[in-house]
Every structure is written in C-alpha cells, then in structure tokens.
Design an enzyme around this catalytic site. Sequence first.
Site, PDB file in Angstrom:
ATOM      1  CG  PHE A   1      -1.867   1.237   1.141  1.00 55.36           C
ATOM      2  CD1 PHE A   1      -3.003   1.215   0.339  1.00 55.36           C
ATOM      3  CD2 PHE A   1      -1.576   2.406   1.842  1.00 55.36           C
ATOM      4  CE1 PHE A   1      -3.838   2.327   0.238  1.00 55.36           C
ATOM      5  CE2 PHE A   1      -2.412   3.517   1.745  1.00 55.36           C
ATOM      6  CZ  PHE A   1      -3.545   3.480   0.948  1.00 55.36           C
TER       7      PHE A   1
ATOM      8  CE  LYS B   1      -1.077   5.569   7.797  1.00 55.40           C
ATOM      9  NZ  LYS B   1      -0.644   5.012   6.507  1.00 55.40           N
TER      10      LYS B   1
ATOM     11  CG  ASP C   1       5.536   3.598   2.035  1.00 54.97           C
ATOM     12  OD1 ASP C   1       5.511   4.139   3.155  1.00 54.97           O
ATOM     13  OD2 ASP C   1       4.544   3.543   1.281  1.00 54.97           O
TER      14      ASP C   1
HETATM   15  C1  LIG Z   1      -0.916   5.296   5.131  1.00 63.84           C
HETATM   16  C2  LIG Z   1       0.127   4.872   4.170  1.00 63.84           C
HETATM   17  C3  LIG Z   1       0.365   5.589   2.973  1.00 63.84           C
HETATM   18  C4  LIG Z   1      -0.506   6.746   2.526  1.00 63.84           C
HETATM   19  O1  LIG Z   1      -0.485   7.825   3.382  1.00 63.84           O
HETATM   20  P1  LIG Z   1      -1.605   8.990   3.211  1.00 63.84           P
HETATM   21  O2  LIG Z   1      -1.175  10.021   4.226  1.00 63.84           O
HETATM   22  O3  LIG Z   1      -2.921   8.382   3.501  1.00 63.84           O
HETATM   23  O4  LIG Z   1      -1.506   9.493   1.819  1.00 63.84           O
HETATM   24  C5  LIG Z   1       1.401   5.171   2.167  1.00 63.84           C
HETATM   25  N1  LIG Z   1       2.170   4.116   2.503  1.00 63.84           N
HETATM   26  C6  LIG Z   1       1.977   3.410   3.636  1.00 63.84           C
HETATM   27  C7  LIG Z   1       2.876   2.262   3.947  1.00 63.84           C
HETATM   28  C8  LIG Z   1       0.941   3.753   4.493  1.00 63.84           C
HETATM   29  O5  LIG Z   1       0.720   3.014   5.594  1.00 63.84           O
END
Ligand SMILES: *Cc1c(COP(=O)(O)O)cnc(C)c1O
Length: 392
Positions: free
Chosen positions: A128, A244, A215
């Site tokens: 994701f 986050k 990420d």
């Molecule tokens: C939450 C998340 C995102 C996206 O972040 P947003 O602030 O919602 O755009 C991308 N990568 C990972 C691994 C995430 O957990």
Amino acid sequence: MKDVLMNTYRRLPVTFSHGEGSWLFDAEGRRYLDGLSGIAVCALGHAHPAVARAVCEQAGRLVHTSNLYGIEQQRRLGERLTALAGMERAFFANSGAEANEAAIKLARLWGHRKGVDNPTIVVMENSFHGRTMATLTATGNRKVQAGFEPLVQGFARVPFGDLAALRTAARNLKEIVAVLVEPVQGEGGVQVPPDDYLPGVRALCDEQGWLLMLDEIQTGLGRTGKPFAFQHFEATPDVLTLAKALGNGVPIGACLARGEAAELFGPGSHGSTFGGNPLACAAALAVLDEMEKGRLWERAATLGERLLTGFRERLGSLEGVNDIRGRGLMIGIELDRPCGVLVERALEAGLLINVTAETVVRLLPPLVLSDEEARQLLEGVCELVETFLNEE
Ligand SMILES: *Cc1c(COP(=O)(O)O)cnc(C)c1O
C-alpha cells in the site's frame, strides 16, 4: 437527509469529542482505549501537551509563509530527521501519498539521468502506497485501483519477501531503476519479511544501480521498536518516505534521500504550497523531541514483545488462528476467516482496533501506552477473538 460528504469511507457509528493519552471520549462521555492511534498517527497519544503547546505557540506567531522564502522550522526539522535516519536531504509534503510521489519522481529522474527512456519501479504484491494516481498504481491491491484506469506506466510487480522473484525481474526487465517497498507491510496484513530479505534487496540494488526506496510511512518513527524499521535489517535505503506519526496528527509527510538521490531535484522540479510550513514543522519538531527524549521506540520494542508473547500464549494454539506476528507495536493476528465484524464488537466493548486484509486483526496502539493499558488491550482483544472463534 442528504449526505453532504462523499461516500468514500465506511464509518463506524461513533464520533469522538476529545482525547487524552491512549484514550478517546465520545459526546456521551464514554471512553475507548485506542489500539489504533488513528492508523499509526498519534504515536504520542491524543492531546499530547508538548505537541499542543508547540502548535499553539507556532499558530500564534506564524502559520504559513511560502516555500518562496526561508522556513527556519523546516530547515531544523530537515536536520533532525536526516540525522536520525542517516539521510542527507529532505523534501516536505502534506501526506504519505505525496511523500511517495516525491520518491517516484526521484526514481524517474534517476532513470533518465542514466539514459533509461522508460524508467520502471519495482513494487510489491499486497503493498500500500497511497491513493493518488501514481501511488495507487504502485499499490498491490486491485480494489484500490479498480475503476481508476488508465493507471500510470512504469511499474512492475513482484511478490513481497521473494528475493528470487526480484532477481528474475532484474534479468527480464532492462529498464528497472528503483525498488519501492514497505519494510513491514501494514495494510497488506502486517507482513514481516524474512530477515535476509531487505539486505538481499539492498545488495541487488547496489549491484544493478537501482535506488532502494523504503516506504516507512507506517513503520517509521518508533513504531516497530527502532526509530526506523530498516534498522532491524541493516538495509539503509537511498530514499525514505515518512508521514503518519511525524506530526502526531498534524498533516505532514517527508521524503528523505542520501547520496546521488538527494541531489536529483533542482529548483522548479518539485514543490508544494503547504509542504513543510511553519505550523506542521513545529508539530513535527515537538514529536521528535518527545520521541527522542523518551526513547519511545524502546518502549515500543518492550511492550510489543510483551503483547506478542501474551497473544501467542492466549490465542496461538486456537483453531482458527493462523498466525500472530509483528514488530514493536505493529501487531497482526491472522485468523482463518474474514473478521471485519470484530471492529464493531470491539467498539461496543470500548476498544478501538482495526481489521486489514479481511482476516488480520491489526493493532497500532500509541507508543505511550502504559503497562496497565497494554494489559487491558491484550485482555480485550483476546476475549473478542476467543468469543468470535467459538461461535462458528
Ligand atoms: C498510510 C500509508 C500511505 C498513505 O499515506 P496517506 O497520508 O494516507 O496518503 C502510504 N504508505 C503506507 C505504507 C501507508 O501506511
């Protein structure tokens, strides 16, 4: 009554009015133990006094200027974050998806610089990376993509945790320039790769001249028991994305880089109106102060171990429990059947949890959880899972 909000979320029947530490309160004054932290955002808990103070003070002085001018708080945050992560330069955005967009643009610049006409980024199944067009294309979940075709070009997908598949891609695809991967997959169901996976990816990237882009939007900033999850695996990335927990709820994302990747952007090649404004950076600086002062990643490691052991003792041998896994305070309990109903039942029991990938109960509690709160979370989740499995 006509709903004025677009129908993008399946919302639970609760609205919170305030919070304190690991607890949220609804308008009736009922309290809920937060086992999710707004999806790994409020790592310092709710209404943290130091963050509240920093935001109030900054709001009273200066909220926004523009990246047309110097921003002292942004420069200081860049210094602090790059030092903590072993990176060299930072670009600030407003969300996780935007942080990843910056990383994707860096990879493409990197490719073109090396004479690759159609630079390809390898991404993982089950991953994701966000909801913008490029990041939903990078995401390994058809549900996130369905209906939004045409997708963005320049991505190739391999299974997560599978080094051999990545080597095969290296042989077959000549235009790969980077790998984008979560060190521990979050939305994909708290998937922890084999210990030798990320070091193997790092070695392959070095051999092939690819950028390793991690990420850590969910795993970063103490969540997994180290400041960054890559520190468990000795696989330092070239590009690292965060968001986050960075602002404890104030929107901010960051794309960090080192080496040649840190020098790819030039004036005009990327930007953001709000990105790294004084308010968001003041919040993030307060978060880093608190996180480093309390060495909260160590707390996450200790509590995470305790919770994982507790869950394994109580639930590990039950029929219907497939796996219990995690790192630090990122914990997944995988059942053998869809268990989304547990989220509402937990809410009724005064507990906030999440189910992801349909069958995985996911816990991402605040890193400031007390021993007693951890015990309550363990007890509450075990009871819910035991009752659920006994029914069917
Ligand atoms: C939450 C998340 C995102 C996206 O972040 P947003 O602030 O919602 O755009 C991308 N990568 C990972 C691994 C995430 O957990």
